[in-house]
Design an enzyme around this catalytic site. Structure first.
Site, PDB file in Angstrom:
ATOM      1  N   THR A 247     -27.950 -32.627  11.154  1.00  0.00           N
ATOM      2  CA  THR A 247     -27.855 -32.612  12.615  1.00  0.00           C
ATOM      3  C   THR A 247     -26.768 -31.647  13.064  1.00  0.00           C
ATOM      4  OG1 THR A 247     -26.157 -34.332  12.716  1.00  0.00           O
ATOM      5  CG2 THR A 247     -28.461 -35.055  12.830  1.00  0.00           C
ATOM      6  N   ASP A 248     -26.959 -31.098  14.262  1.00  0.00           N
ATOM      7  CA  ASP A 248     -25.780 -30.622  14.963  1.00  0.00           C
ATOM      8  C   ASP A 248     -24.967 -31.868  15.305  1.00  0.00           C
ATOM      9  OD1 ASP A 248     -23.906 -29.038  16.249  1.00  0.00           O
ATOM     10  OD2 ASP A 248     -25.415 -27.856  17.304  1.00  0.00           O
ATOM     11  N   TRP A 249     -23.687 -31.691  15.599  1.00  0.00           N
ATOM     12  CA  TRP A 249     -22.781 -32.835  15.724  1.00  0.00           C
ATOM     13  C   TRP A 249     -23.128 -33.651  16.969  1.00  0.00           C
ATOM     14  CZ3 TRP A 249     -22.546 -30.416  11.619  1.00  0.00           C
ATOM     15  CH2 TRP A 249     -21.586 -30.644  10.626  1.00  0.00           C
ATOM     16  N   ALA A 251     -26.265 -34.827  17.539  1.00  0.00           N
ATOM     17  CA  ALA A 251     -27.620 -34.488  18.004  1.00  0.00           C
ATOM     18  C   ALA A 251     -28.657 -35.548  17.678  1.00  0.00           C
ATOM     19  CB  ALA A 251     -28.056 -33.148  17.398  1.00  0.00           C
TER      20      ALA A 251
END
Length: 754
Positions: A247-249, A251
Site C-alpha cells: 500500500t501507499d501509506w 491507502a
C-alpha cells in the site's frame, strides 16, 4: 539450524529462491504467515524471527535515501549519519532522454539504500503528466508512456542489482494530489492500456520489479491499492507479476478487499500517511492484522490466498535482505556526486537563447543573481521526497565558484516564499514582496548581466505531495518581478526551477530561458556548467508546455475532467455503466466533436470521502497527442530543447523495416542531440493519434561529425488496444514514420506498408 540455512542458502538463482520460499512456508504457522502482511513501524514490517527471516525496511524515495524517521511517529529521528547524495528529480532524469543515465542513477541510489540497510526503495514514480497542476509531477517522467517506460526499466534494473527492491508507484491512475485519497477515476480500457498502464507493464515485464505500490485513488469505485481488476486481473494474472503489492501509506480501507483483491503488505493505516502517530500496539488493528487473522482462523480465507501473500513477502525478503550477492553499498562517494552532476547537466533544458548564452566571463564583469531559488534548499519539503543531502550546492554558490575569480557576483533575493510547511501555505505581506522586488530591480540597473533563479519550490500548493498547484502562473509575484528585471536590464538570463509547466507572459522580452528542475546535490555546479558553456545543453522536455491552462484537455472539460465532481453531477455520456470501464470510442467521439451538448459542471465536489468522480475524457489523446490532433499551438512542444550548436538531419531512408537518418553537428562545439522517431497510422478504423513516440536515441557529435541513427519498426509499434477483443491489434495499411528533434520539429518522413 534452520536460521543458518535460511541465511546462507540464498543466491541469485530464481529456482533456489523458490525452493527456499516453499521450505520456509511449510515451516511457518498461520500467525507467522499473516504477520508478514502488515507493518511493525512507520517504515518496516516483520520477518519470521523464529526461522531467521529478517525484517523489511523501506525508505523514500526515488531521488535519494530519505533521512531516518522515528520508529513509531513521523518525526525525523535526528541521526547524524543519514545524509545522502540527492539525485535530480525523475522529471530531470526523463529530460536527459538517456537510458544509460537511468541505469547509472538506479545503481547509485541503490548503493546508498543498501549502505543504509534498506530492503525496499519507494520508487520510481511512473504516473503520467495529465495536468500541470499536479503537485507530484516533479517525481514522475513526463507525459509519454514510451519515454517513461524506457527510462524506468534501466533505473529499476540498476537499483535492484544492489539487492534493494524498487517499489514502482503509484499503481494506478494517480495523476493528481487533490482528492487523492478517494477520487474515483473513470477511464477507457484503451486509454488505460495504451497510456497509463504501459510504464507499469514495462517495469514488471522488462524491469523485473520486485514490488509495486498501490495508489490512494479509486478506480471503478474501488480503492486502487486493493482493486480486483487492477491487481488480480491485470497485474498478477495478465502480467504474471510475482512480487509484492504494498500500500501507499494509509491507502487500505477494507479488510475483505485487502484479503481477496491482491494486497500483500499494508503500511500506514489509521494515519493520514504523514503526521498522525500510532501506538505501538495499533499495528495489529490494521485491515490485514487481527481482522485478517480472525477470518483465517474461522476458515473464511482459502489457504491459497494466505500462502500467496506469504510467498510474495518471503520472495521479496529472499531477493533482498537474504541475498548472498547483495554487496555492502556505498554512501556519498565521489562517483555518486559525479553521477548526480552529470544527470543534472544532461537534464537541464535550454528553451530560449538569443545568443546571450553561454556567458563568457570577463574581468570585473558584474553579475547580479536574483531569486530565492538561488539560495533556497530545494531538497527540503515536497512531502515524501524530502532529503537531507550531505552537501547541496546552491545556484548562487555554483555561479560564484565558476565566475567569481574574474567577475563580481552579487545577490538580491527578489521575492520570498515562506516556510516549507506540509498542508499549509505561509502567507507573506505584500509590502515584503514590494521591498524585495524594488531592491533587486535597482541593483539590476547597474549589473552587466542578471541571472534570475526562480520558479516553483516544494511548498504546499507548489511542487509538493498532498496538494496541487492553484494556478498556472508562477507564484510569489514573480511575473511582475521578472517583467521589471527585463525592463531594467536587457541582459537577463531566466532560470526557472520547477517540475511543471507554467505561464510565461514575459517570454517575448526574455533573451534566454533555462528550464531547470530539482537538481539535487550538484544543482549549482550543473547549472553553472550550462550557463558558462562548459557543458553544451542537451536536455529535451518530457512534457508539453501549453500556452494556457485551458489548452490542456483535462481543464477544457471543467471540473469533471479535473479535479472531479460529485457523481450526481456527471454529464452523459461520461457517467458510464457502474462497475465497468468507459468506452474509448464514445469518449473520443465526444472529444473530437468538442464535447458539444454536454453540460459540464465547473464546480468540484466538496472533498468528502467517495464524493468525487473524475473522467479522463481526452482518452488516448494525452499531451502532444491532443495538441497534434487538434492542431493546437503550444509554447514549447514535447521533446523540445535547444543547444549551443546546430544539428542537421538528412532525408530519412527506409530499407525493409529499418529507418535511417544521418545527423550532423554543423556548429563549432561538441554537443548531443536526441533523435526522435514517431509512428502514425495513415488510415485506421478507429481514432488514433497523429503520431506516437516509438524510439529515440541520444547521439554525441563533435563539430563537423556525422553519425547514422537507425530505428527498426516492430509490429508492436503499429498496434492499438482493441477494447472489444481485449488485445493489441495492428491493421494492415500505410504508416508514416516521423523523424524529428521534437514532436513539433519533424525533419523528415518515410512511409511503411504493413
Amino acid at each position: 539450524m534452520l536460521g543458518m540455512l535460511a541465511s546462507n542458502a540464498i543466491n541469485s538463482n530464481g529456482n533456489d529462491i523458490e525452493a527456499m520460499v516453499e521450505m520456509l512456508l511449510n515451516r511457518m504457522t498461520l500467525e507467522e504467515k499473516v504477520r508478514l502482511s502488515y507493518a511493525q513501524s512507520k517504515f518496516s514490517s516483520p520477518g519470521v524471527p523464529r526461522l531467521g527471516v529478517p525484517e523489511v525496511y523501506t525508505s523514500d524515495g526515488p531521488h535519494g535515501v530519505r533521512m531516518e524517521i522515528n520508529w513509531n511517529n513521523w518525526d525525523h529521528a535526528g541521526w547524524t549519519n543519514d545524509s545522502c547524495t540527492a539525485f535530480p528529480a525523475l522529471t530531470c532524469l526523463a529530460a536527459t532522454w538517456q537510458p544509460e543515465l537511468a541505469s547509472l542513477y538506479g545503481r547509485m541510489v541503490g548503493e546508498e539504500a543498501r549502505y543504509r540497510n534498506k530492503t525496499v526503495l519507494l520508487g520510481p514514480g511512473v504516473n503520467l503528466y495529465r495536468t500541470p497542476l499536479n503537485g507530484r509531477n516533479f517525481e514522475y517522467m513526463g507525459e509519454d508512456p514510451y519515454l517513461a517506460s524506457r527510462m524506468c526499466v534501466p533505473y529499476i534494473q540498476g537499483l535492484q542489482s544492489n539487492g534493494v527492491a524498487c517499489c514502482v508507484k503509484h499503481y494506478a491512475l494517480n495523476e493528481q494530489e487533490i482528492f487523492r485519497n478517494h477520487v474515483d477515476v473513470r477511464v477507457s480500457d484503451r486509454a488505460m492500456y495504451e497510456l497509463y498502464l504501459r510504464p507499469f507493464h514495462a517495469a514488471v515485464t522488462e524491469g523485473g520489479a520486485w514490488s509495486i505500490m498501490g495508489s490512494y485513488n479509486q478506480y471503478l469505485n474501488q480503492h486502487a491499492t486493493h482493486n480486483a481488476r487492477l491487481i488480480n486481473d491485470i497485474l498478477k494474472n495478465e502480467w504474471g507479476f510475482d512480487g509484492a503489492v504494498i500500500t501507499d501509506w494509509g491507502a487500505a480501507h477494507n479488510t475483505n478487499e485487502a484479503i481477496f483483491n491482491g494486497l500483500d503488505l499494508e503500511m500506514g493505516s489509521f494515519t493520514d500517511g504523514l503526521s498522525t502517530e500510532a501506538s505501538i500496539n495499533s499495528y495489529d488493528d490494521y485491515y490485514l492484522g487481527r481482522a485478517y487473522l480472525e477470518k483465517c482462523r474461522k476458515g473464511e480465507v482459502p489457504d491459497s490466498i494466505i500462502n500467496d501473500k506469504a510467498r510474495r513477502m518471503l520472495r521479496l525478503i529472499l531477493r533482498t535482505g537474504m541475498a548472498t550477492n547483495r554487496g555492502f553499498g556505498v554512501m556519498n562517494s565521489p562517483e555518486h556526486v559525479a553521477a548526480a552532476r552529470q544527470i543534472a547537466q544532461e537534464g537541464i533544458v535550454l528553451l530560449k537563447n538569443n545568443g546571450i548564452l553561454p556567458l563568457v566571463p570577463k574581468d570585473k564583469m558584474k553579475i547580479l543573481v536574483v531569486g530565492e531559488n538561488a539560495t533556497r534548499s530545494l531538497c527540503a519539503g515536497g512531502g515524501s521526497s524530502e532529503l537531507k543531502p550531505r552537501d547541496e550546492v546552491s545556484p548562487l554558490r555554483g555561479i560564484k565558484e565558476r565566475f567569481g575569480d574574474r567577475c563580481i557576483v552579487e545577490y538580491a533575493k527578489g521575492y520570498e516564499s515562506g516556510r516549507a510547511m506540509f498542508g499549509e501555505v505561509d502567507v507573506l505581506p505584500q509590502a515584503l514582496y514590494d521591498s524585495l522586488r524594488n531592491e533587486a530591480v535597482e541593483k539590476a540597473k547597474n549589473a552587466d548581466y542578471v541571472i534570475y533563479v526562480g520558479g516553483l519550490n516544494k511548498n504546499h500548493t507548489q511542487d509538493c505531495e498532498g496538494g496541487d498547484r492553484e494556478h498556472y502562473q508562477l507564484p510569489f509575484s514573480q511575473d511582475r518581478l521578472i517583467t521589471e528585471l527585463l525592463t531594467a536590464n536587457s541582459n537577463t538570463v531566466l532560470v526557472i526551477v520547477s517540475g511543471n509547466a507554467y505561464d510565461m507572459p514575459w517570454l517575448d522580452k526574455a533573451p534566454a530561458l533555462v528550464q531547470s528542475w530539482y537538481l539535487g546535490s550538484e544543482a549549482g555546479h550543473a547549472l553553472a556548467d550550462i550557463i558558462s558553456g562548459d557543458v553544451c545543453p542537451s536536455g529535451k522536455l518530457p512534457f508539453s508546455f501549453a500556452c494556457q491552462l485551458a489548452d490542456y484537455p483535462a481543464h477544457k472539460m471543467g471540473a469533471v475532467g479535473y479535479p472531479g465532481v460529485s457523481p450526481d453531477k456527471l454529464p452523459q455520456p461520461f457517467g458510464g455503466e457502474e462497475g465497468k470501464p468507459m468506452s474509448s470510442a464514445g469518449l473520443l467521439k465526444a472529444a473530437v466533436e468538442g464535447w458539444k451538448g454536454i453540460n459540464f459542471c465547473n464546480e468540484p465536489g466538496n472533498g468528502s470521502m467517495k464524493n468525487e468522480t473524475e473522467i479522463y475524457g481526452e482518452d488516448i489523446l494525452l499531451g502532444y497527442r491532443w495538441f497534434d490532433y487538434f492542431k493546437t499551438k503550444v509554447r514549447f512542444p514535447f521533446g523540445f530543447g535547444l543547444s549551443y550548436t546546430t544539428f542537421n538531419y538528412s532525408k530519412p531512408a527506409i530499407d525493409g523495416r529499418t529507418v535511417s537518418v544521418l545527423v550532423s553537428n554543423c556548429g563549432k562545439v561538441a554537443g548531443q542531440e536526441v533523435v526522435q522517431f514517431y509512428v502514425g497510422d495513415d488510415k485506421s478504423s478507429v481514432i488514433r493519434p497523429v503520431k506516437e513516440l516509438k524510439h529515440f536515441e541520444k547521439v554525441a557529435l563533435q563539430p563537423g561529425e556525422t553519425k547514422q541513427i537507425s530505428y527498426t519498426i516492430d509490429d508492436e509499434d503499429l498496434k492499438y488496444f482493441d477494447e472489444e477483443k481485449h488485445e493489441w491489434v495492428a491493421e494492415h495499411g500505410t504508416f508514416t514514420v516521423y523523424v524529428g528533434a521534437s514532436a513539433a520539429d519533424i525533419r523528415g518522413k518515410v512511409k511503411y506498408k504493413y
